[in-house]
Scaffold this motif. Structure first.
Motif, short mmCIF file in Angstrom:
data_model
loop_
_atom_site.label_atom_id
_atom_site.label_comp_id
_atom_site.label_asym_id
_atom_site.label_seq_id
_atom_site.Cartn_x
_atom_site.Cartn_y
_atom_site.Cartn_z
N UNK A 77 0.82 -1.22 0.00
CA UNK A 77 0.00 0.00 0.00
C UNK A 77 0.86 1.26 0.00
N UNK A 78 2.17 1.12 -0.15
CA UNK A 78 3.04 2.29 -0.18
C UNK A 78 2.72 3.14 -1.40
N UNK A 79 2.72 4.46 -1.19
CA UNK A 79 2.44 5.40 -2.27
C UNK A 79 3.57 6.42 -2.35
N UNK A 80 4.21 6.53 -3.51
CA UNK A 80 5.26 7.54 -3.67
C UNK A 80 4.67 8.94 -3.64
N UNK A 81 5.38 9.85 -2.99
CA UNK A 81 4.99 11.25 -3.02
C UNK A 81 5.47 11.88 -4.33
N UNK A 191 16.12 3.54 -0.54
CA UNK A 191 14.89 3.01 0.05
C UNK A 191 13.82 2.85 -1.02
N UNK A 192 13.68 3.83 -1.88
CA UNK A 192 12.69 3.75 -2.96
C UNK A 192 13.00 2.58 -3.89
N UNK A 193 14.28 2.32 -4.12
CA UNK A 193 14.68 1.18 -4.94
C UNK A 193 14.34 -0.12 -4.24
N UNK A 219 14.90 11.42 10.49
CA UNK A 219 13.58 11.96 10.18
C UNK A 219 13.08 11.61 8.78
N UNK A 220 14.00 11.33 7.86
CA UNK A 220 13.60 11.03 6.49
C UNK A 220 12.71 9.78 6.41
N UNK A 221 12.80 8.90 7.41
CA UNK A 221 12.07 7.64 7.36
C UNK A 221 10.55 7.85 7.38
N UNK A 222 10.10 8.93 7.98
CA UNK A 222 8.65 9.19 8.05
C UNK A 222 8.11 9.78 6.75
N UNK A 223 8.98 9.98 5.76
CA UNK A 223 8.53 10.48 4.46
C UNK A 223 8.01 9.37 3.57
N UNK A 224 8.13 8.11 4.03
CA UNK A 224 7.64 6.96 3.25
C UNK A 224 6.30 6.54 3.85
N UNK A 225 5.24 6.76 3.07
CA UNK A 225 3.90 6.58 3.62
C UNK A 225 3.00 5.73 2.72
N UNK A 226 2.01 5.07 3.36
CA UNK A 226 1.84 4.97 4.81
C UNK A 226 2.91 4.09 5.43
N UNK A 235 1.96 -2.03 16.73
CA UNK A 235 2.24 -1.32 15.49
C UNK A 235 1.13 -0.31 15.24
N UNK A 236 1.53 0.97 15.15
CA UNK A 236 0.58 2.07 14.95
C UNK A 236 0.78 2.63 13.55
N UNK A 237 -0.32 2.82 12.81
CA UNK A 237 -0.24 3.28 11.43
C UNK A 237 -0.19 4.80 11.34
N UNK A 238 0.61 5.30 10.39
CA UNK A 238 0.72 6.72 10.10
C UNK A 238 0.61 6.92 8.59
N UNK A 239 -0.07 7.99 8.18
CA UNK A 239 -0.24 8.29 6.76
C UNK A 239 0.52 9.55 6.38
#
Length: 239
Positions: A77-81, A191-193, A219-226, A235-239
């Motif tokens: 369900x990962x979505x690229x920004x 990471x994107x690769x 901090x960059x790790x929270x840029x990969x969502x959800x 495990x708590x979900x973040x979008x």
């Protein structure tokens, strides 16, 4: 945790200066005899906030601090920004290769990365002994995702593979890259690769290690969502 119960021997370290937060002390839970236990139980331990370093398996266990949160991405369900899509397009000229063994040219790249990007960290200065102890594992055989600029190796993502009957998981163990390519955001691109390849391999989760809110380099790790973070043993979900 799994509904099945298993007894594992663990130990707790003495407090030592935290690698990420100034003026903090760090304590770890360490798996005893990982060479006999880790290969079987690491998928469950990873899902409960543990990580590995070399052959060792550990989890932060700090009495007055809960800053370290294990972070993982549900791959399907990962979505690229928009910015991530632009980065993938910008770096599309690079060549991606996958190896199952450590390359002879890895150390020189690792050394340059540590000595320039992490000169303020506990791994500085990089040495061959420290590199071998950190990279090698007696019980684990990772993938090495290599990124090339034509014939030049510019980044390596060490990626653990953890397969069980319930799930197929990858864990981003460590990434090091050529400091001369800072404008290409090779850490994020790696990471994107990994995520692109994880989709192709039908992987359920990609673990990115620990996230610490006040640590800028994490901090960059929270840029990969959800994404999900392990907080209070859930495990708590973040979008």
């Amino acid at each position: 945790m799994s509904t099945q119960s298993h007894s594992l021997n663990v130990g707790i370290t003495q407090p030592f200066p935290c690698s990420y937060l100034d003026d903090h002390q760090e304590t770890l839970i360490m798996l005893i005899e990982p060479e006999t236990n880790a290969q079987t139980y690491y998928p469950t331990l990873l899902a409960n906030g543990f990580r590995r370093s070399g052959s060792q398996v550990y989890r932060p266990h700090c009495e007055h601090c809960q800053a370290c949160q294990s972070l993982r991405i549900p791959v399907k369900i990962f979505m690229r920004s928009r910015s991530q899509k632009r980065l993938m397009n910008k770096n599309s000229v690079f060549i991606i290769k996958i190896s199952e063994s450590i390359g002879e040219d890895y150390f020189s790249l690792y050394q340059r990365y540590i000595n320039k990007v992490h000169s303020d960290g506990p791994m500085f200065p990089a040495s061959k002994k420290q590199y071998n102890e950190f990279i090698h594992s007696d019980w684990n055989k990772p993938l090495f995702i290599e990124i090339y600029d034509q014939q030049k190796l510019i980044a390596v993502s060490i990626t653990d593979q953890l397969f069980t009957q319930q799930s197929k998981t990858w864990s981003a163990f460590y990434c090091f890259y050529d400091p001369d390519y800072q404008t290409h955001s090779l850490g994020k691109f790696a990471v994107l690769t990994q995520l692109r390849l994880a989709i192709e391999h039908q992987i359920d989760y990609l673990y990115l290690g620990y996230y610490i809110k006040t640590c800028q380099k994490m901090n960059y790790k929270t840029q990969f969502n959800p994404h999900q973070r392990f907080i209070d043993n859930e495990w708590v979900s973040f979008n």
